[in-house]
Design a protein around this motif. Structure first.
Motif, short mmCIF file in Angstrom:
data_model
loop_
_atom_site.label_atom_id
_atom_site.label_comp_id
_atom_site.label_asym_id
_atom_site.label_seq_id
_atom_site.Cartn_x
_atom_site.Cartn_y
_atom_site.Cartn_z
N UNK A 328 0.76 -1.19 0.04
CA UNK A 328 0.29 0.15 0.36
C UNK A 328 0.86 1.23 0.00
N UNK A 329 1.91 0.99 0.40
CA UNK A 329 2.96 2.33 0.48
C UNK A 329 3.12 2.45 -0.44
N UNK A 332 0.70 3.95 -2.68
CA UNK A 332 0.21 5.58 -2.44
C UNK A 332 0.55 6.34 -2.46
N UNK A 335 -0.64 6.55 -6.47
CA UNK A 335 -1.36 7.07 -7.01
C UNK A 335 -1.25 8.21 -6.64
N UNK A 351 10.72 4.11 5.69
CA UNK A 351 10.78 3.12 6.32
C UNK A 351 11.91 3.00 5.49
N UNK B 102 -6.84 8.97 -5.03
CA UNK B 102 -7.55 7.37 -4.64
C UNK B 102 -7.20 7.84 -3.41
N UNK B 104 -7.82 4.36 -0.24
CA UNK B 104 -7.50 3.10 -0.26
C UNK B 104 -8.41 2.75 0.42
N UNK B 108 -3.09 3.42 3.64
CA UNK B 108 -2.08 3.45 3.23
C UNK B 108 -1.65 4.92 3.55
N UNK B 109 -1.78 5.85 4.83
CA UNK B 109 -1.15 6.99 5.22
C UNK B 109 0.53 6.31 5.20
N UNK B 110 1.32 7.44 5.13
CA UNK B 110 2.43 7.67 5.38
C UNK B 110 3.03 7.89 6.67
N UNK B 111 3.51 6.84 7.33
CA UNK B 111 3.12 6.33 8.56
C UNK B 111 4.41 6.91 9.56
#
Lengths: 433, 263
Positions: A328-329, A332, A335, A351, B102, B104, B108-111
């Protein structure tokens, strides 16, 4: 049938835990005396620790700093009436400078010391980005070129020209980007500085030096030695292998088949051979492959091999970090319209590297200790020096004190790295309140 | 399946559908290996439309909207978004991606970045918006999704519903003309679904072109102008919501609706 209907009238307030569960008594009960079996284990362990310390501490606590030879030490120990012997520190008093600096000339030792102190300033903004202002990064950049010059000496023009290499590469990239496209321009931009360093820096530098003779006295590589040499090889290899390892890890994950298989081949080959064979290649075989007349410095060759070796391991550690990131990273980042390099730099690598910190630091610690292998190819790192010290008639037969001192030096460095990595992990943890 | 009963308070005054085509999908096919996941998809989306896509799991609905910003590549047919055709030209792909937002299922945030940094990152690095302006814009949208006070926290410190609203704000900061929602409420606790749907309704009220893959049939009835039912990689039925729910034509649709609304 039982009546279980129930409604709470008022909510309960928070209360203190019982005294036996908190404070020092609670801790002792919880951790040391939580049952009769554990209490016995605790007492046995304490006795065991006492016995070990009772044997070691008196041995360590022996005032032999002034002794000039092993036999003198033994006299002092006998006078003290120690039955189990004691440490003989005279060898360290006499030889610590050599163990630290090798045969680096006495009057020039300010140069490695300055380089070493400069290292902390240069690392500051990298390791402790909150404390050091970002402007110090300029010093870090300059340090990359100044440090080798301080260590080896020579014309001031050499580091300046070496620093000009990347600038030339960048210019080549800018000019060629429109002409032969991105990939071609990148390849040329990498090749230009390398060719420039290999073939032009030497002649231009000596030419300039003959006109304007500015520089430091040259110190040859064979005079380098001691812990200084270990740190020098270790720091350079650690710094470069991190960058190279990340590039290799990305290459291994790349969609470009050739890049991918080159990376895989490199990593698997380097990881598949012992470091010592690479060092032998560096010390003997490499000269055969070089064009005749080029004299490639032995320390430089060892640095290259150690760097390549560590970078293969770093690449695999970082690959683990990359694989641990949820898909997902990547999605995202895609996207949002970030291109590959921006996504890597801003989202993925920060990360992935954070996840990889323990593995990366383990690799660094391993690499730093592995620098002692250079003693086998004749470089005088601390281990290499022990041979000549123990061959000295005065110190013939000394073991524990000498190796203990060297072990202490390495332990302090590695422990510092380990502590730093734990601190960094804690600092980067973002999922708690 | 939760069907949220919405108050019929959706303000439809700005929900206007123009003749301008936003997305054109023609004869599109996609395979995962040998599995034919999308078959002969034809779909024209006009600007201002709010389309809900539903269907059983594995029907290809997520894959369809992921093709629209090329998170998945289609192998045959044509997809044109805002006049830009999606093909192997990466410039086109980046252009479409920066125009299409988009959201999700798993946010899917950037932690490793704060909420604010999550929202300013793409505007600064993709759109080259000056930092100060990007921050103002991010705060504007965070206020819109009603969590400006969380701007300096990290995603891990927020609840699921708050995270999803941040994700919506992050997309909006790129000023997209089309928003794709891929099951935005499926990973949320029931009590948080409403806050996310409210945000989406607000977006719809402002006239955003939206494609939502969702099981929230209450949302579909209140907001969508068109409901698409997919099964086995094909569009089986599409209609306006009222007709779709009250009078489904195909047997497959009837079966699906009876399963999700029946209890």
């Amino acid at each position: 049938m039982a009546d279980y209907s129930y409604v709470r009238e008022d909510m309960l307030p928070e209360r203190e835990p019982p005294v036996s569960e908190v404070g020092i008594i609670g801790w002792l009960r919880e951790n040391l005396f939580s049952g009769w079996f554990n209490s016995i284990l605790t007492i046995l362990s304490l006795m065991f620790i006492y016995m070990i310390l009772a044997a070691i501490v008196p041995w360590l606590w022996t005032p032999t700093w002034g002794a000039g030879s092993l036999s003198e030490c033994r006299e002092i120990i006998a006078d003290l009436g120690k039955q189990h012997g004691g440490a003989c520190y005279g060898v360290i008093t006499e030889r610590w400078q050599q163990l630290l600096f090798g045969f680096y000339p006495d009057e020039l030792r300010w140069r490695p010391i300055l380089t070493f102190l400069g290292l902390f300033v240069a690392l500051g903004p990298v390791l402790f980005s909150d404390v050091f202002p970002r402007k110090v990064l300029w010093f870090t950049g300059a340090y990359l070129f100044l440090a080798p010059w301080l260590m080896w000496g020579g014309a001031i023009w050499t580091p300046l020209l070496v620093a000009a290499g990347p600038a030339l590469g960048y210019l080549a990239y800018r000019f060629l980007y429109g002409v032969i496209g991105n990939l071609g321009a990148v390849i040329v931009a990498v090749l230009v500085p390398i060719l420039f360093w290999l073939f032009l820096v030497g002649p231009i530098s000596s030419g300039l030096f003959s006109v304007i003779p500015l520089g430091l006295e040259v110190v040859e590589s064979r005079l380098f030695g001691g812990f200084m040499l270990s740190v020098w090889i270790g720091v350079v290899a650690i710094a470069i292998s991190l960058v190279l390892g990340v590039v290799l890890a990305l290459g291994r994950q790349s969609d470009l088949l050739i890049v991918k298989y080159l990376s895989v081949g490199f990593i698997e080959f380097i990881r598949g051979v012992p470091l010592i064979t690479l060092l032998f290649v560096a010390s003997t075989l490499l000269n055969i492959f070089m064009p005749p007349g080029t004299n490639f410095d032995i320390i430089l060759r060892v640095m290259i091999m150690a760097t390549l070796f560590a970078s293969a391991y770093i690449a695999e550690v970082v690959r683990g970090g990359l694989a641990a990131l949820p898909r997902g990273q990547y999605e995202a980042a895609d996207a949002l319209g970030l291109d590959y390099w921006k996504a890597q730099r801003l989202i993925i690598l920060p990360q992935a590297l954070k996840i990889s910190i323990p593995g990366i630091v383990s690799t660094f610690i391993g690499l730093f200790k592995d620098t002692t292998l250079v003693s086998i190819i004749g470089l005088l790192d601390p281990i290499g020096l022990t041979g000549s010290i123990r061959a000295d008639a005065n110190w013939n037969g000394i073991v524990w004190e000498l190796y203990g001192f060297i072990a202490l030096l390495f332990f302090l460095s590695c422990f510092a790295m380990s502590r730093y990595s734990m601190w960094l992990e804690k600092k980067l943890r973002k999922d708690h309140h | 399946m939760s069907t949220l009963e919405l108050e019929p308070s959706v303000d439809t005054s700005k929900m206007q559908i123009s003749d301008e085509v936003a997305i054109q999908i023609a004869d599109m096919n996609k395979w995962f290996g040998t599995f034919h996941v999308l078959r002969d998809i034809d779909l024209t989306v006009y600007r201002g439309e709010r389309i809900v896509i539903c269907g059983p799991s594995g029907s290809g609905k997520s894959t369809l909207i992921r093709c629209i910003n090329r998170l998945e590549e289609h192998q045959a047919g044509k997809i044109v978004v805002d006049g830009t055709e999606l093909n192997s030209d990466l410039k086109n792909v980046d252009k479409v991606r920066s125009e299409v937002g988009m959201v999700f299922q798993h946010f899917n945030l950037f932690p490793h970045l704060t909420v604010l940094e999550n929202c300013t990152l793409a505007p600064i690095w993709v759109r080259k918006v000056p930092r100060k302006e990007a921050v103002e814009r991010a705060m504007h949208f965070l206020e819109k999704v009603k969590i400006p006070e969380q701007a300096n926290k990290y995603p891990g410190q927020l609840s699921g519903g708050q995270q999803q609203r941040v994700a919506i704000a992050r997309s909006l900061c790129m000023m997209p003309r089309i928003m794709l929602f891929d099951e935005p409420t499926s990973a949320l606790d029931p009590e948080m679904i409403k806050e996310v749907l409210d945000t989406m309704i607000e977006l719809a009220e402002e006239g955003m072109t939206m494609l939502c893959v969702t099981h929230e049939m209450g949302f579909a009835q209140a907001v969508a102008n068109r409901v698409i039912f997919m099964a086995d990689g094909q569009i089986v039925e599409q209609n306006e919501p009222k007709e779709f729910f009250n009078n489904p034509k195909s047997e497959r649709t009837q079966q699906f609706l009876s399963q999700i609304i029946g209890h």
